[in-house]
Design a protein around this motif. Structure first.
Motif, PDB file in Angstrom:
ATOM      1  N   PHE A 123       0.720  -1.135  -0.203  1.00  0.00           N
ATOM      2  CA  PHE A 123      -0.118   0.005  -0.164  1.00  0.00           C
ATOM      3  C   PHE A 123       0.792   1.479  -0.025  1.00  0.00           C
ATOM      4  O   PHE A 123       1.423   1.106   0.446  1.00  0.00           O
ATOM      5  N   LYS A 124       1.180   1.930  -1.089  1.00  0.00           N
ATOM      6  CA  LYS A 124       1.802   3.351  -1.472  1.00  0.00           C
ATOM      7  C   LYS A 124       1.287   4.296  -2.311  1.00  0.00           C
ATOM      8  O   LYS A 124      -0.004   3.663  -3.155  1.00  0.00           O
ATOM      9  N   ASN A 125       1.118   5.586  -1.767  1.00  0.00           N
ATOM     10  CA  ASN A 125       0.874   6.879  -2.426  1.00  0.00           C
ATOM     11  C   ASN A 125       1.983   6.286  -3.974  1.00  0.00           C
ATOM     12  O   ASN A 125       3.274   6.550  -3.942  1.00  0.00           O
ATOM     13  N   PRO A 126       1.535   6.662  -4.811  1.00  0.00           N
ATOM     14  CA  PRO A 126       2.242   5.959  -6.240  1.00  0.00           C
ATOM     15  C   PRO A 126       2.508   7.789  -6.427  1.00  0.00           C
ATOM     16  O   PRO A 126       3.835   7.590  -7.456  1.00  0.00           O
ATOM     17  N   LYS A 127       3.123   9.116  -6.388  1.00  0.00           N
ATOM     18  CA  LYS A 127       3.618  10.200  -6.134  1.00  0.00           C
ATOM     19  C   LYS A 127       4.782  10.243  -5.134  1.00  0.00           C
ATOM     20  O   LYS A 127       5.334  11.140  -5.293  1.00  0.00           O
ATOM     21  N   ASN A 128       4.960   9.116  -4.182  1.00  0.00           N
ATOM     22  CA  ASN A 128       6.108   9.546  -2.780  1.00  0.00           C
ATOM     23  C   ASN A 128       5.569   8.349  -2.112  1.00  0.00           C
ATOM     24  O   ASN A 128       5.130   7.278  -1.559  1.00  0.00           O
ATOM     25  N   GLY A 129       7.043   8.108  -1.152  1.00  0.00           N
ATOM     26  CA  GLY A 129       6.458   6.717  -0.100  1.00  0.00           C
ATOM     27  C   GLY A 129       6.609   7.231   1.377  1.00  0.00           C
ATOM     28  O   GLY A 129       6.734   6.095   2.304  1.00  0.00           O
ATOM     29  N   PHE A 130       6.030   7.674   1.360  1.00  0.00           N
ATOM     30  CA  PHE A 130       5.573   8.384   2.944  1.00  0.00           C
ATOM     31  C   PHE A 130       4.316   7.389   3.631  1.00  0.00           C
ATOM     32  O   PHE A 130       3.386   7.151   2.473  1.00  0.00           O
ATOM     33  N   TYR A 131       4.740   6.854   4.685  1.00  0.00           N
ATOM     34  CA  TYR A 131       3.143   6.312   5.151  1.00  0.00           C
ATOM     35  C   TYR A 131       3.779   4.564   3.969  1.00  0.00           C
ATOM     36  O   TYR A 131       2.271   4.302   4.628  1.00  0.00           O
ATOM     37  N   TRP A 132       4.257   4.446   3.383  1.00  0.00           N
ATOM     38  CA  TRP A 132       3.942   3.347   2.629  1.00  0.00           C
ATOM     39  C   TRP A 132       3.859   1.345   3.796  1.00  0.00           C
ATOM     40  O   TRP A 132       4.368   2.091   4.863  1.00  0.00           O
ATOM     41  N   PHE A 133       3.284   0.800   3.281  1.00  0.00           N
ATOM     42  CA  PHE A 133       3.183  -0.550   4.540  1.00  0.00           C
ATOM     43  C   PHE A 133       3.403  -1.429   3.671  1.00  0.00           C
ATOM     44  O   PHE A 133       2.447  -1.619   2.247  1.00  0.00           O
ATOM     45  N   ASP A 134       3.011  -2.067   4.061  1.00  0.00           N
ATOM     46  CA  ASP A 134       3.544  -3.569   4.002  1.00  0.00           C
ATOM     47  C   ASP A 134       2.188  -4.657   4.873  1.00  0.00           C
ATOM     48  O   ASP A 134       2.791  -4.450   5.371  1.00  0.00           O
ATOM     49  N   LEU A 135       1.297  -5.549   3.583  1.00  0.00           N
ATOM     50  CA  LEU A 135       0.836  -6.494   4.188  1.00  0.00           C
ATOM     51  C   LEU A 135       1.063  -8.344   3.850  1.00  0.00           C
ATOM     52  O   LEU A 135       1.216  -8.476   3.488  1.00  0.00           O
ATOM     53  N   ILE A 136       1.903  -9.104   4.884  1.00  0.00           N
ATOM     54  CA  ILE A 136       2.636 -10.420   4.513  1.00  0.00           C
ATOM     55  C   ILE A 136       2.091 -11.512   5.458  1.00  0.00           C
ATOM     56  O   ILE A 136       2.025 -11.396   6.651  1.00  0.00           O
ATOM     57  N   THR A 137       1.283 -12.208   4.740  1.00  0.00           N
ATOM     58  CA  THR A 137       0.784 -13.336   5.522  1.00  0.00           C
ATOM     59  C   THR A 137       0.566 -15.123   5.235  1.00  0.00           C
ATOM     60  O   THR A 137       1.047 -14.823   4.317  1.00  0.00           O
ATOM     61  N   TRP A 138       1.397 -15.407   6.375  1.00  0.00           N
ATOM     62  CA  TRP A 138       0.773 -16.774   6.202  1.00  0.00           C
ATOM     63  C   TRP A 138       0.669 -17.463   7.195  1.00  0.00           C
ATOM     64  O   TRP A 138      -0.545 -16.530   8.535  1.00  0.00           O
ATOM     65  N   PRO A 139       0.056 -19.209   6.936  1.00  0.00           N
ATOM     66  CA  PRO A 139      -0.045 -18.924   8.298  1.00  0.00           C
ATOM     67  C   PRO A 139      -0.330 -19.074   9.562  1.00  0.00           C
ATOM     68  O   PRO A 139       0.627 -19.430   9.903  1.00  0.00           O
TER      69      PRO A 139
END
Length: 228
Positions: free
Chosen positions: A53-69
Motif C-alpha cells: 500500500f503506497k501513494n504512487p507519488k511518494n513513499g511516505f507512510y507506505w506499508f506492506d501486509l504479509i501473511t502466512w498460516p
C-alpha cells in the motif's frame, strides 16, 4: 489497483491516540496521509499474501501486509510488527481497533509484547496525581489539604514545578519523596501500583493497526469485486 479504504471515528473510538491533537489525532493523520494509497498485490496464494500500500507519488507512510498460516506482518514506513493468533489472520483484525487485545498477539517479549508498545505519558501521570488528590483530600482537614496541595503545586503541578517526572521510575521516586502532611505521610508509599495508568499505547503502533484494518478491508473488497 484498489484505493486504500479510509477509516471512520467509530474505527478508532477506543484508541489511546484518537485525540492526540486537534489536527493530529489518529483518524485525521491516517485519512490525510494514507488517503491516496493504492494496493498492489505482489503475491496472493491462499493464506500466503504480500500486499503493498503506497501513494504512487511518494513513499511516505507506505506499508506492506504479509501473511502466512497463523501469522501476519506489517512492515514499512511506520514500523514492523508481527502477530500470531488464527490460521487466517485477515479474519482476526475485524471491527473496531482493539489495541489492548491485539497487542497481546504480538510475537515478541512477555505478554505477547504488549509492554513493548506502551509508553509513559507525563500528562497522564499529572492527571492521575490531581485526581487522586481531589478524591482523597476531601475527607481531610482544611489545613492538611492546603499543605498537601502546596507541595503538589510547588514540586509537580505548578507552572514552574521542579520535580522530575520524565519517566515512571522518577515520578514514583518524586511522589514518595514529597514532604507530605502527617495525616497523609504514607499516601504515596504504594504509588507504583497505579503506574500502569500513566502509560498509553505507542502512536506508531496504533497507526499500524489502523493500516492493517484498512488494508484488509481494501483487499476483501477487491476480492469480492473480482469474484463477481
Amino acid at each position: 489497483m484498489s484505493k486504500l479504504h479510509t477509516l471512520t471515528a467509530d474505527d478508532v473510538e477506543y484508541c489511546d491516540n484518537k485525540n492526540r491533537g486537534s489536527y493530529t489525532g489518529l483518524l485525521q493523520t491516517f485519512n490525510k496521509n494514507l488517503g491516496d494509497h493504492v494496493m498492489t498485490v505482489l503475491h496472493d496464494e491462499g493464506l500466503y499474501r504480500h500486499l503493498r500500500f503506497k501513494n504512487p507519488k511518494n513513499g511516505f507512510y507506505w506499508f506492506d501486509l504479509i501473511t502466512w498460516p497463523g501469522n501476519l506482518t506489517i512492515t514499512g514506513d511506520m514500523g514492523t510488527y508481527t502477530f500470531a493468533r488464527t490460521e487466517d489472520m485477515f479474519t482476526f483484525f475485524t471491527g473496531q481497533i482493539n489495541t489492548g487485545y491485539w497487542a497481546e498477539k504480538l510475537r515478541a517479549g512477555a505478554s505477547g509484547g504488549r509492554s513493548e508498545v506502551k509508553n509513559y505519558d507525563v500528562d497522564l501521570c499529572k492527571r492521575w496525581i490531581f485526581q487522586d488528590f481531589w478524591e482523597y483530600s476531601r475527607d481531610m482537614d482544611t489545613d492538611v489539604t492546603l499543605e498537601w496541595w502546596n507541595q503538589l503545586k510547588i514540586y509537580i503541578l505548578g507552572e514552574y514545578s521542579i520535580a522530575d517526572l520524565s519517566s515512571t521510575e522518577s515520578a514514583i521516586d518524586t511522589l514518595r519523596d514529597l514532604d507530605m502532611p502527617k495525616r497523609a505521610r504514607r499516601h504515596y508509599s504504594d504509588v507504583y501500583e497505579h503506574a500502569d495508568g500513566w502509560e498509553q499505547y505507542d502512536w506508531h503502533f496504533e497507526l499500524c493497526l489502523a493500516s492493517i484494518v484498512a488494508g484488509i478491508r481494501t483487499y476483501n473488497a477487491s476480492k469480492a469485486t473480482s469474484d463477481e
